[in-house]
Write a protein that holds these residues in place. Structure first.
Motif, PDB file in Angstrom:
ATOM      1  N   THR A 228       0.804  -1.228   0.000  1.00  0.00           N
ATOM      2  CA  THR A 228       0.000   0.000   0.000  1.00  0.00           C
ATOM      3  C   THR A 228       0.838   1.281   0.000  1.00  0.00           C
ATOM      4  O   THR A 228       0.292   2.377   0.051  1.00  0.00           O
ATOM      5  CB  THR A 228      -0.900   0.031   1.258  1.00  0.00           C
ATOM      6  N   HIS A 229       2.150   1.173  -0.055  1.00  0.00           N
ATOM      7  CA  HIS A 229       3.003   2.346   0.145  1.00  0.00           C
ATOM      8  C   HIS A 229       3.163   3.219  -1.095  1.00  0.00           C
ATOM      9  O   HIS A 229       3.578   4.370  -0.981  1.00  0.00           O
ATOM     10  CB  HIS A 229       4.371   1.923   0.676  1.00  0.00           C
ATOM     11  N   CYS A 230       2.918   2.683  -2.279  1.00  0.00           N
ATOM     12  CA  CYS A 230       3.021   3.498  -3.490  1.00  0.00           C
ATOM     13  C   CYS A 230       2.122   2.901  -4.566  1.00  0.00           C
ATOM     14  O   CYS A 230       1.399   1.942  -4.315  1.00  0.00           O
ATOM     15  CB  CYS A 230       4.472   3.607  -3.978  1.00  0.00           C
ATOM     16  N   SER A 231       2.188   3.448  -5.769  1.00  0.00           N
ATOM     17  CA  SER A 231       1.287   3.032  -6.838  1.00  0.00           C
ATOM     18  C   SER A 231       1.866   1.946  -7.736  1.00  0.00           C
ATOM     19  O   SER A 231       1.247   1.570  -8.733  1.00  0.00           O
ATOM     20  CB  SER A 231       0.929   4.252  -7.700  1.00  0.00           C
ATOM     21  N   ASN A 232       3.048   1.408  -7.401  1.00  0.00           N
ATOM     22  CA  ASN A 232       3.659   0.388  -8.259  1.00  0.00           C
ATOM     23  C   ASN A 232       2.884  -0.917  -8.281  1.00  0.00           C
ATOM     24  O   ASN A 232       2.951  -1.677  -9.231  1.00  0.00           O
ATOM     25  CB  ASN A 232       5.105   0.104  -7.811  1.00  0.00           C
ATOM     26  N   GLY A 233       2.184  -1.203  -7.205  1.00  0.00           N
ATOM     27  CA  GLY A 233       1.372  -2.413  -7.154  1.00  0.00           C
ATOM     28  C   GLY A 233       2.147  -3.684  -6.886  1.00  0.00           C
ATOM     29  O   GLY A 233       1.799  -4.758  -7.382  1.00  0.00           O
ATOM     30  N   CYS A 234       3.217  -3.595  -6.094  1.00  0.00           N
ATOM     31  CA  CYS A 234       4.019  -4.770  -5.773  1.00  0.00           C
ATOM     32  C   CYS A 234       3.216  -5.755  -4.937  1.00  0.00           C
ATOM     33  O   CYS A 234       2.491  -5.364  -4.017  1.00  0.00           O
ATOM     34  CB  CYS A 234       5.275  -4.371  -5.014  1.00  0.00           C
ATOM     35  N   LYS A 235       3.370  -7.027  -5.251  1.00  0.00           N
ATOM     36  CA  LYS A 235       2.724  -8.076  -4.479  1.00  0.00           C
ATOM     37  C   LYS A 235       3.548  -8.345  -3.220  1.00  0.00           C
ATOM     38  O   LYS A 235       4.773  -8.316  -3.245  1.00  0.00           O
ATOM     39  CB  LYS A 235       2.650  -9.342  -5.347  1.00  0.00           C
ATOM     40  N   THR A 236       2.878  -8.596  -2.122  1.00  0.00           N
ATOM     41  CA  THR A 236       3.570  -8.936  -0.881  1.00  0.00           C
ATOM     42  C   THR A 236       2.789 -10.016  -0.140  1.00  0.00           C
ATOM     43  O   THR A 236       1.579 -10.161  -0.334  1.00  0.00           O
ATOM     44  CB  THR A 236       3.741  -7.693   0.022  1.00  0.00           C
ATOM     45  N   THR A 237       3.477 -10.775   0.666  1.00  0.00           N
ATOM     46  CA  THR A 237       2.854 -11.814   1.477  1.00  0.00           C
ATOM     47  C   THR A 237       3.079 -11.464   2.940  1.00  0.00           C
ATOM     48  O   THR A 237       4.231 -11.376   3.394  1.00  0.00           O
ATOM     49  CB  THR A 237       3.450 -13.202   1.167  1.00  0.00           C
ATOM     50  N   LEU A 238       2.004 -11.264   3.654  1.00  0.00           N
ATOM     51  CA  LEU A 238       2.088 -10.902   5.064  1.00  0.00           C
ATOM     52  C   LEU A 238       2.032 -12.157   5.934  1.00  0.00           C
ATOM     53  O   LEU A 238       1.184 -13.023   5.719  1.00  0.00           O
ATOM     54  CB  LEU A 238       0.942  -9.962   5.441  1.00  0.00           C
ATOM     55  N   SER A 239       2.953 -12.253   6.877  1.00  0.00           N
ATOM     56  CA  SER A 239       2.958 -13.353   7.841  1.00  0.00           C
ATOM     57  C   SER A 239       2.249 -12.874   9.098  1.00  0.00           C
ATOM     58  O   SER A 239       2.707 -11.932   9.752  1.00  0.00           O
ATOM     59  CB  SER A 239       4.395 -13.768   8.158  1.00  0.00           C
ATOM     60  N   VAL A 240       1.129 -13.517   9.435  1.00  0.00           N
ATOM     61  CA  VAL A 240       0.246 -13.020  10.493  1.00  0.00           C
ATOM     62  C   VAL A 240       0.095 -14.064  11.595  1.00  0.00           C
ATOM     63  O   VAL A 240      -0.098 -15.256  11.324  1.00  0.00           O
ATOM     64  CB  VAL A 240      -1.144 -12.672   9.918  1.00  0.00           C
ATOM     65  N   ARG A 241       0.177 -13.589  12.830  1.00  0.00           N
ATOM     66  CA  ARG A 241      -0.094 -14.446  13.982  1.00  0.00           C
ATOM     67  C   ARG A 241      -0.919 -13.673  14.997  1.00  0.00           C
ATOM     68  O   ARG A 241      -0.586 -12.548  15.349  1.00  0.00           O
ATOM     69  CB  ARG A 241       1.219 -14.904  14.630  1.00  0.00           C
ATOM     70  N   ASN A 242      -1.998 -14.270  15.449  1.00  0.00           N
ATOM     71  CA  ASN A 242      -2.899 -13.629  16.408  1.00  0.00           C
ATOM     72  C   ASN A 242      -3.331 -12.236  15.946  1.00  0.00           C
ATOM     73  O   ASN A 242      -3.314 -11.275  16.714  1.00  0.00           O
ATOM     74  CB  ASN A 242      -2.238 -13.541  17.793  1.00  0.00           C
ATOM     75  N   HIS A 243      -3.665 -12.143  14.667  1.00  0.00           N
ATOM     76  CA  HIS A 243      -4.156 -10.901  14.053  1.00  0.00           C
ATOM     77  C   HIS A 243      -3.098  -9.792  14.051  1.00  0.00           C
ATOM     78  O   HIS A 243      -3.432  -8.615  13.946  1.00  0.00           O
ATOM     79  CB  HIS A 243      -5.420 -10.403  14.764  1.00  0.00           C
ATOM     80  N   ASP A 259      10.529 -11.348  -6.299  1.00  0.00           N
ATOM     81  CA  ASP A 259      10.839 -11.406  -4.864  1.00  0.00           C
ATOM     82  C   ASP A 259      11.321 -10.068  -4.313  1.00  0.00           C
ATOM     83  O   ASP A 259      11.695  -9.976  -3.147  1.00  0.00           O
ATOM     84  CB  ASP A 259      11.882 -12.487  -4.571  1.00  0.00           C
ATOM     85  N   PHE A 260      11.329  -9.030  -5.146  1.00  0.00           N
ATOM     86  CA  PHE A 260      11.817  -7.738  -4.692  1.00  0.00           C
ATOM     87  C   PHE A 260      10.762  -6.979  -3.889  1.00  0.00           C
ATOM     88  O   PHE A 260       9.587  -6.963  -4.230  1.00  0.00           O
ATOM     89  CB  PHE A 260      12.237  -6.865  -5.878  1.00  0.00           C
ATOM     90  N   LEU A 261      11.214  -6.361  -2.811  1.00  0.00           N
ATOM     91  CA  LEU A 261      10.408  -5.402  -2.050  1.00  0.00           C
ATOM     92  C   LEU A 261      11.359  -4.324  -1.546  1.00  0.00           C
ATOM     93  O   LEU A 261      12.488  -4.623  -1.130  1.00  0.00           O
ATOM     94  CB  LEU A 261       9.713  -6.068  -0.855  1.00  0.00           C
ATOM     95  N   CYS A 262      10.935  -3.078  -1.559  1.00  0.00           N
ATOM     96  CA  CYS A 262      11.765  -2.008  -1.018  1.00  0.00           C
ATOM     97  C   CYS A 262      11.671  -2.030   0.500  1.00  0.00           C
ATOM     98  O   CYS A 262      10.940  -2.833   1.091  1.00  0.00           O
ATOM     99  CB  CYS A 262      11.326  -0.654  -1.578  1.00  0.00           C
ATOM    100  N   VAL A 263      12.382  -1.135   1.154  1.00  0.00           N
ATOM    101  CA  VAL A 263      12.404  -1.116   2.614  1.00  0.00           C
ATOM    102  C   VAL A 263      11.015  -0.856   3.191  1.00  0.00           C
ATOM    103  O   VAL A 263      10.639  -1.413   4.234  1.00  0.00           O
ATOM    104  CB  VAL A 263      13.434  -0.074   3.129  1.00  0.00           C
ATOM    105  N   LYS A 264      10.211  -0.029   2.519  1.00  0.00           N
ATOM    106  CA  LYS A 264       8.854   0.223   3.009  1.00  0.00           C
ATOM    107  C   LYS A 264       7.988  -1.017   2.858  1.00  0.00           C
ATOM    108  O   LYS A 264       7.215  -1.360   3.760  1.00  0.00           O
ATOM    109  CB  LYS A 264       8.238   1.393   2.236  1.00  0.00           C
ATOM    110  N   GLY A 265       8.094  -1.676   1.716  1.00  0.00           N
ATOM    111  CA  GLY A 265       7.277  -2.861   1.484  1.00  0.00           C
ATOM    112  C   GLY A 265       7.620  -4.013   2.399  1.00  0.00           C
ATOM    113  O   GLY A 265       6.749  -4.793   2.787  1.00  0.00           O
TER     114      GLY A 265
END
Length: 276
Positions: A228-243, A259-265
């Motif tokens: 959600t940090h910019c308009s590039n639309g990079c895909k990311t996978t969030l690792s979630v535990r206990n919400h 597999d690239f993500l910037c520091v914000k992503g």
């Protein structure tokens, strides 16, 4: 545009057709045959450092490294013979010579490529009785920690920082068993801190300051989303535990960013805890 020439070879008696110039390790992956490797990574320069991808090639005098061997017309390759399995087992024994047996407390436990290979090839004992080389863990920055004894010197981190990111913040110091990865400022790291070196590490040598000692891979659920940090639309996978989001990466290589993500992503998910 000239049509790319195709060649035929056999892998485990199965005929395969691949474009000329294809590496044997990539040819095996096309048919779903796994050849293990630690140092090889698509898109990076060839290293041939780990020697885990050794295969038998008919008429070759010795085992060949599949990550640097170019497939040729009529080649006969065998990836799962007794000789190949033994070579990989012995290679793992060498890699474990100075590797600490701390899987229960290592952040990489459960998703460690070295751990997977040891389980697969049964390298459960060692003939080395000498004391292991010990080095204290180093804090390179608030986000990057380095544990030298865990490092298997695959040089993925050095190459991705140099070739993938064009930052050149990591290098190699010392020689032989004493070799270590060194940051660009000697005792600390000074870069964009994108975290690619952490994500690409096959073992627990490089770990994340935001994720360390918080959970285990099997305790989390994984949610695919768009950064959600910019308009590039990079895909990311969030690792979630206990919400709670504990980690962000894109190891399944999907999306326009692979597999690239910037520091914000990669590290900027803590805004979800903000009051606003």
């Amino acid at each position: 545009m000239a049509e790319q020439k195709l060649i035929k070879l056999k892998i485990n008696e199965r005929e395969v057709q691949v474009p000329q110039g294809t590496l044997v390790i990539e040819a095996t992956r096309r048919i779903g045959t796994e050849v293990p490797s630690f140092c090889y990574y698509p898109g990076l320069s060839l290293q041939a450092a780990c020697r885990m991808c050794l295969v038998e090639v008919e008429k070759a005098p010795k085992l060949q490294a599949a990550c640097t061997l170019v497939a040729t017309e009529g080649m006969m390759v065998r990836t799962d013979t007794e000789q190949v399995r033994q070579a990989r087992k012995y290679m793992l024994e060498f890699l474990l010579t100075n590797h600490p047996l701390d899987c229960p407390v290592c952040d990489k436990g459960g998703e460690c490529e070295l751990q997977d290979m040891v389980f697969r090839y049964g390298a459960d004992s060692s003939r080395f009785v000498e004391e292991k080389i010990h080095r204290p863990e180093e804090k390179w920055s608030e986000l990057v920690y380095y544990d030298a004894p865990r490092c298997i010197l695959c040089f993925r981190c050095v190459r991705v920082c140099d070739e993938g990111m064009d930052v050149k913040a990591l290098g190699v110091g010392m020689r032989g068993a004493n070799s270590v990865i060194i940051p660009n400022r000697g005792d600390h790291l000074e870069c964009e801190e994108c975290g690619m070196c952490i994500d690409i590490c096959p073992v627990g040598a490089l770990t994340s300051g935001t994720y360390r000692y918080k959970t285990r891979p099997w305790e989390m659920s994984y949610v695919s989303t768009v950064c959600t940090h910019c308009s590039n639309g990079c895909k990311t996978t969030l690792s979630v535990r206990n919400h709670e989001i504990l980690r962000s990466n894109n190891r399944d290589l999907s999306g326009i960013n692979k597999d690239f993500l910037c520091v914000k992503g990669r590290f900027g998910f803590d805004f979800t805890k903000h009051a606003e």
